[in-house]
Enzyme design. Structure first.
Site, PDB file in Angstrom:
ATOM      1  N   GLU A   1       5.767  -2.983   0.733  1.00 33.07           N
ATOM      2  CA  GLU A   1       5.808  -2.753  -0.709  1.00 33.07           C
ATOM      3  C   GLU A   1       4.972  -1.519  -1.011  1.00 33.07           C
ATOM      4  O   GLU A   1       3.755  -1.530  -0.864  1.00 33.07           O
ATOM      5  CB  GLU A   1       5.269  -3.968  -1.466  1.00 33.07           C
ATOM      6  CG  GLU A   1       5.355  -3.844  -2.977  1.00 33.07           C
ATOM      7  CD  GLU A   1       4.738  -5.041  -3.670  1.00 33.07           C
ATOM      8  OE1 GLU A   1       3.849  -4.836  -4.514  1.00 33.07           O
ATOM      9  OE2 GLU A   1       5.127  -6.185  -3.346  1.00 33.07           O
TER      10      GLU A   1
ATOM     11  N   CYS B   1       2.095  -0.077  -8.968  1.00 36.49           N
ATOM     12  CA  CYS B   1       3.186   0.585  -8.237  1.00 36.49           C
ATOM     13  C   CYS B   1       4.446   0.786  -9.070  1.00 36.49           C
ATOM     14  O   CYS B   1       5.313   1.569  -8.690  1.00 36.49           O
ATOM     15  CB  CYS B   1       3.510  -0.193  -6.962  1.00 36.49           C
ATOM     16  SG  CYS B   1       4.028  -1.887  -7.237  1.00 36.49           S
TER      17      CYS B   1
ATOM     18  N   GLU C   1       4.258   9.717  -7.171  1.00 35.95           N
ATOM     19  CA  GLU C   1       3.534   8.704  -7.935  1.00 35.95           C
ATOM     20  C   GLU C   1       2.096   9.157  -8.172  1.00 35.95           C
ATOM     21  O   GLU C   1       1.337   9.380  -7.225  1.00 35.95           O
ATOM     22  CB  GLU C   1       3.536   7.383  -7.165  1.00 35.95           C
ATOM     23  CG  GLU C   1       2.817   6.260  -7.884  1.00 35.95           C
ATOM     24  CD  GLU C   1       2.766   4.987  -7.057  1.00 35.95           C
ATOM     25  OE1 GLU C   1       2.713   3.899  -7.656  1.00 35.95           O
ATOM     26  OE2 GLU C   1       2.784   5.080  -5.811  1.00 35.95           O
TER      27      GLU C   1
ATOM     28  N   GLY D   1       0.831  -1.206   0.000  1.00 35.77           N
ATOM     29  CA  GLY D   1       0.000   0.000   0.000  1.00 35.77           C
ATOM     30  C   GLY D   1       0.857   1.244   0.000  1.00 35.77           C
ATOM     31  O   GLY D   1       2.020   1.226  -0.408  1.00 35.77           O
ATOM     32  N   SER D   2       0.287   2.331   0.473  1.00 35.95           N
ATOM     33  CA  SER D   2       0.975   3.621   0.415  1.00 35.95           C
ATOM     34  C   SER D   2       2.150   3.675   1.378  1.00 35.95           C
ATOM     35  O   SER D   2       2.125   3.090   2.457  1.00 35.95           O
ATOM     36  CB  SER D   2       0.002   4.763   0.742  1.00 35.95           C
ATOM     37  OG  SER D   2      -0.224   4.844   2.137  1.00 35.95           O
TER      38      SER D   2
END
Length: 479
Positions: free
Chosen positions: A250, A284, A379, A229-230
């Site tokens: 991650e 991602c 991002e 996630g973030s």
């Protein structure tokens, strides 16, 4: 049909509230999922921890293999249904969701393969007087209770990556899927149970209270925490883990592509376009920043725009759709804001830049955004690719490396020396040559560095993380 699910924790009562899962394409209700309470979470942790403490209840390896092999078989039988549900709840087009399901099935098989091939090792002894008459070796044991918190963008395959290795390693696992996409997770857990896994060994729930989620993650009974996630949330949770809890994080990146003057654009630009707009950029390692020699930058941008204009945006459950919606209407608003700001700050809009509905946004190509623009530094997690011209490759590499995020990168060239030199100089865990940044197979290492993550993903690596190497030393005069 608005289906009703149950909390996948034995004995759970819930809070009495439900989360309504909606299709991101048209916001229609798909299912109702009950919200787990703090008491439910504690019950799940207590159940999992008791299993781990009682070593005579550990699942023997033959049973794990049997469960995983049966799971892969059942998933194959339900593959089209799983793909349609993943497309419906997550918005990834059906054509790509089918690929996700195939990967997930292969991932379960990979969990069996690592059980057959990974093992302990002998530690050299008898090398000096202190180590004479001794034999030492290691054996693998489960690390403890695993808690997995997952993201929405690959609602089945991410769960397989976090739960499959835990089952293979012999760890009781509790999984909290994204609130937007819990259905694929619940289906997978049910398939595991149908394949013979005791229900206490894999539990699943959604929570609406952040303090309850934090309690689940930071409890001292947790041996390993897996998070996708973030970065903001992941690093915060890591700072609150109980002493001794290991973790893997991650997060995301702002993936760069370096184009050389020798690059075969006919071969590689279609891949770059796919890597940028696949799943509406909600990956991602999506292509976001493309650096091309200044004389080529306009051509690169125009050709990428050509691919972007041709991509069919629509209902993700239709086989003809190539790009689906963003996960929530507010993400459309955010993407629009970032792109509008970049244009105001000097970027040239080559294509796109328009809201199509409250859930979807045009595939967008921008030329020469300011290097300080938000779209150049963070991002976007949306369907946007930026192209920048450079006079010398040193400038491109410096800009590619200038951010606190580093994950996967790409170099397009027919010059081997150029490709190898860029690979050495780019800050990235993986560098693709003549491929897009989002390439992945599930047995390769997959890791963000700097603020993009901690530890190494990929099923064999996660399997290893979720075990300890217990060393046994034998002293005998016969050695």
């Amino acid at each position: 049909m608005n289906e009703n699910f149950k909390i996948m924790i034995p004995g759970a009562n819930g809070t009495g509230e439900n989360i309504t899962v909606v299709a991101p394409w048209d916001l229609s209700a798909i299912a109702e999922v009950p919200v787990a309470s703090a008491e439910d979470v504690d019950k799940a942790l207590n159940t999992a921890y008791k299993i781990f403490q009682k070593r005579d209840r550990w699942l023997p390896i033959p049973k794990r293999i049997e469960v995983l092999e049966k799971t892969a078989e059942l998933m194959q039988q339900q593959a089209e249904y799983l793909a349609l549900e993943a497309a419906r709840e997550g918005g990834k087009p059906l054509v790509d969701s089918r690929v996700e399901v195939a990967r997930a099935i292969d991932g379960v098989k990979n969990c069996v393969e690592v059980l057959r091939t990974e093992s302990g090792r002998e530690i050299p002894m008898g090398l000096n007087s202190s180590s004479l008459n001794r034999l030492a070796f290691t054996r693998k044991e489960p690390i403890g209770v695993v808690v997995s918190v997952s993201a929405f963008n690959h609602p089945l395959n991410l769960i397989v990556h976090q739960v499959g290795p835990a089952i293979a390693a012999g760890c009781p696992v509790i999984v909290k899927p994204a609130e937007d996409t819990p259905l694929s997770c619940f289906r997978f857990v049910q398939i595991l149970r149908d394949a013979g896994l005791p229900e206490e060994y894999c539990q699943a729930c959604v929570v609406s209270d952040h303090s309850v989620a934090e309690k689940l993650v930071t409890d001292e009974r947790v041996g390993f925490f897996s998070f996708i996630g973030s970065g903001k949330v992941g690093w915060m949770l890591r700072s609150k883990l109980a002493a001794g809890t290991r973790c893997a994080l991650e997060h995301g990146g702002v993936a760069p592509v370096i184009i050389d003057s020798t690059a075969d654009l006919d071969d590689t630009l279609p891949l770059i376009a796919k890597g940028g707009f696949y799943h509406a950029g909600q990956v991602c390692v999506s292509v976001q920043r493309v650096f091309a020699p200044r004389a080529m930058a306009n051509e690169v941008a125009e050709r990428l725009a050509g691919f972007a204009r041709e991509m069919k945006i629509g209902d993700p459950t239709l086989a003809s759709t190539e790009v689906g919606p963003l996960i929530r209407p507010r993400e459309v608003d955010r993407v629009k804001s970032w792109i509008d700001d970049a244009i105001e700050e000097g970027a040239t809009k080559v294509c796109g830049g328009n809201v199509l509905s409250n859930t979807s946004y045009e595939c967008t190509v921008l030329l020469e955004p300011a290097i300080h623009s938000q779209i150049s530094t963070e991002e976007i997690f949306g369907p946007a690719v930026c192209v920048y011209g450079y006079d010398h490759v040193d400038e491109a590499i410096a800009q590619a490396n200038s951010l606190p995020y580093a994950f996967q990168a790409s170099v397009l060239t027919q010059n081997l020396d150029f490709g190898l030199d860029c690979s050495r100089r780019l800050d990235a865990a993986t560098v693709m040559i003549n491929d897009h940044t989002a390439f992945r197979v599930d047995w390769m290492p997959f890791a963000g560095i700097r603020q993009s993550g901690l530890g190494v993903g990929g099923i064999p690596y996660t399997f290893d993380d979720m075990q300890i190497d217990k060393q046994i030393v034998i002293r005998s005069g016969k050695l």
